[in-house]
Design a protein around this motif. Sequence first.
Motif, short mmCIF file in Angstrom:
data_model
loop_
_atom_site.label_atom_id
_atom_site.label_comp_id
_atom_site.label_asym_id
_atom_site.label_seq_id
_atom_site.Cartn_x
_atom_site.Cartn_y
_atom_site.Cartn_z
N SER A 158 0.82 -1.32 -0.05
CA SER A 158 -0.08 0.01 -0.31
C SER A 158 0.79 1.27 -0.05
O SER A 158 0.63 2.38 -0.79
N LEU A 159 1.93 1.12 0.76
CA LEU A 159 2.90 2.26 0.74
C LEU A 159 3.60 2.65 -0.60
O LEU A 159 3.59 3.95 -0.93
N ALA A 160 3.86 1.52 -1.41
CA ALA A 160 4.40 1.69 -2.74
C ALA A 160 3.36 2.21 -3.73
O ALA A 160 3.80 3.05 -4.33
N VAL A 161 1.98 1.87 -3.67
CA VAL A 161 1.13 2.57 -4.26
C VAL A 161 0.80 3.97 -4.08
O VAL A 161 0.72 4.88 -4.75
N GLY A 232 -10.61 9.33 -18.63
CA GLY A 232 -10.64 8.52 -17.37
C GLY A 232 -10.82 7.09 -17.31
O GLY A 232 -11.24 6.70 -16.22
N ASP A 233 -10.75 6.41 -18.44
CA ASP A 233 -10.81 4.99 -18.52
C ASP A 233 -9.52 4.32 -17.60
O ASP A 233 -8.60 4.71 -18.14
N PHE A 234 -9.73 3.69 -16.68
CA PHE A 234 -8.74 2.84 -16.35
C PHE A 234 -9.13 1.41 -16.11
O PHE A 234 -10.08 1.01 -15.82
N TYR A 235 -8.05 0.60 -15.67
CA TYR A 235 -8.03 -0.97 -15.29
C TYR A 235 -6.89 -1.16 -14.44
O TYR A 235 -5.89 -0.53 -14.19
N ASP A 236 -6.98 -2.36 -13.58
CA ASP A 236 -6.08 -2.76 -12.50
C ASP A 236 -6.30 -4.20 -12.10
O ASP A 236 -7.36 -4.69 -12.28
N LEU A 237 -4.98 -4.94 -11.97
CA LEU A 237 -5.32 -6.36 -11.52
C LEU A 237 -4.15 -6.59 -10.74
O LEU A 237 -3.16 -6.21 -10.80
N PHE A 238 -4.37 -6.89 -9.34
CA PHE A 238 -3.55 -6.97 -8.43
C PHE A 238 -3.89 -7.86 -7.21
O PHE A 238 -4.99 -8.31 -6.95
N HIS A 239 -2.81 -8.24 -6.57
CA HIS A 239 -3.07 -9.19 -5.50
C HIS A 239 -3.64 -8.48 -4.01
O HIS A 239 -3.06 -7.22 -3.66
N ALA A 240 -4.61 -8.79 -3.58
CA ALA A 240 -5.26 -8.00 -2.51
C ALA A 240 -4.85 -8.75 -0.95
O ALA A 240 -4.19 -7.92 -0.40
N ARG A 241 -4.93 -9.90 -0.59
CA ARG A 241 -4.42 -10.50 0.36
C ARG A 241 -4.57 -12.19 0.02
O ARG A 241 -5.66 -12.63 -0.27
N GLY A 242 -3.78 -12.93 1.06
CA GLY A 242 -3.97 -14.49 0.97
C GLY A 242 -4.02 -14.89 -0.53
O GLY A 242 -3.36 -14.49 -1.36
N PRO A 243 -5.10 -15.74 -0.80
CA PRO A 243 -5.18 -16.27 -1.97
C PRO A 243 -6.25 -15.34 -3.03
O PRO A 243 -6.55 -15.71 -4.08
N LEU A 270 -8.48 2.24 -4.06
CA LEU A 270 -8.85 1.06 -4.25
C LEU A 270 -7.66 -0.11 -3.97
O LEU A 270 -8.05 -1.07 -3.38
N ARG A 271 -6.55 0.22 -4.47
CA ARG A 271 -5.46 -0.89 -3.87
C ARG A 271 -5.16 -0.89 -2.65
O ARG A 271 -4.80 -1.88 -1.99
#
Length: 441
Positions: A158-161, A232-243, A270-271
Amino acid sequence: MEYPGGLREDGLPAVLSDPARLAALEASGMIGSAPEQVFDDLARLAVSVTGAAISAITFVGQTRTYWKSVPHLPYGGVENWQNAVGDSFCYFAVGANGPFVVEDAENDPRTAGHRAIGPWGVGAWAGFPIITADGQAIGTMCVIDANPRRWEPPELESLAVLARAVANEINLRISLSVAQSALHSAQNALAVSRDLARSLQDSLLPPVLRPVPGLDASARYLAASGDVEVVGDFYDLFHARGPWWTAVLGDVCGKGTEAAKVTALARYTLRADAGDHLSPAAVLDRLNTAMLAQRAPRYLTAVQATFRTTPAGAAGRLCTAGHPPALIRRADGRVQQAGVPGTLLGIMPTVRLTDVRFRLAPGELLFLYTDGACESRPDPRSPLPHRPIFDEEALARALAGTHGMDAAATNAHIADVLAGHHGGWASDDTALLSLRVPPRP
């Protein structure tokens, strides 16, 4: 501690004196500048997501460190908010051009005896560099605790984001400044502005999707024809936590600088929140609260899916906020809508958002898109015969035509169908994101 560029005679990183880095710092306009709400909000968010006592945004010069934002301490004026560059830990992350994390400052061999420990009461410190578009580390986003502690991986992510969000704000200002100068001084101003706007647009999207174990993922961004403004179109895919993983796709109303700021706010919020709340509805509700708190000048629509892989494929929950429904392409080629219509974000304090469960079996695909994919139309000025708008039903038929294709081929096919419909004139930018469970051998 070793640094890529070695050390100066005073024992500090040689990169602190690098002319290119100092030029980038000067261009940022941050040297000796006063606090600003946008940076204070990011610093407060860093405290919220890490539980640290203090968060700071600093800019590191050759001999001085300039404290841009420390909202948890009283502001004493620009002259009092700077110190010798060696009097804080900030130069560590700048010198390394990467994260610097200390869990026990007094006993860590890299910081033991450092003169910043006493005056600042540093027990633990974690920071990420603020990096300009040309790769120069000009400052840090850091958190400080008085006592030793462990920094958990989600906290550091989160700090990196947040550090990237600070960098995006600064790069946006630099890009706009360069664009304004070019527009007033060059005959090719339109081309320069288009390139800068598109570069800024690209900076608001992840450079590559992080691979999800057991899934095939692909995203595609289709630019509007002749558009020179940031949209303003955007997308993202990232690890939330655990699985758990999170996929999100959104569309900010309007274009230009204000839309870019809301896009950046949405991505880092969101991240930051997705790891704490596995309910997409809860995360989107928190984004709505953040937009209202920061008086975001634009509203947005979004669709978010939080999911995990399973022995049977993938499963999760999905929520739409004023956004077109997601589409699921089943293994037999059938296409189904997913999602309950919800309230768009950034206008009302109370929103109606609903989580819907979904499952993907081997060979099945989840397809997220912005409205450019379901509102495509030919150029109204074209002499070609009139065609109706390419609506949601047409998009579902096009997706059914991708039966058996992987995620990248699916996006490519949809892009080709859209181009064939509008004849090369795209009225709006379009983002596509596909997640597919590979078929079993």
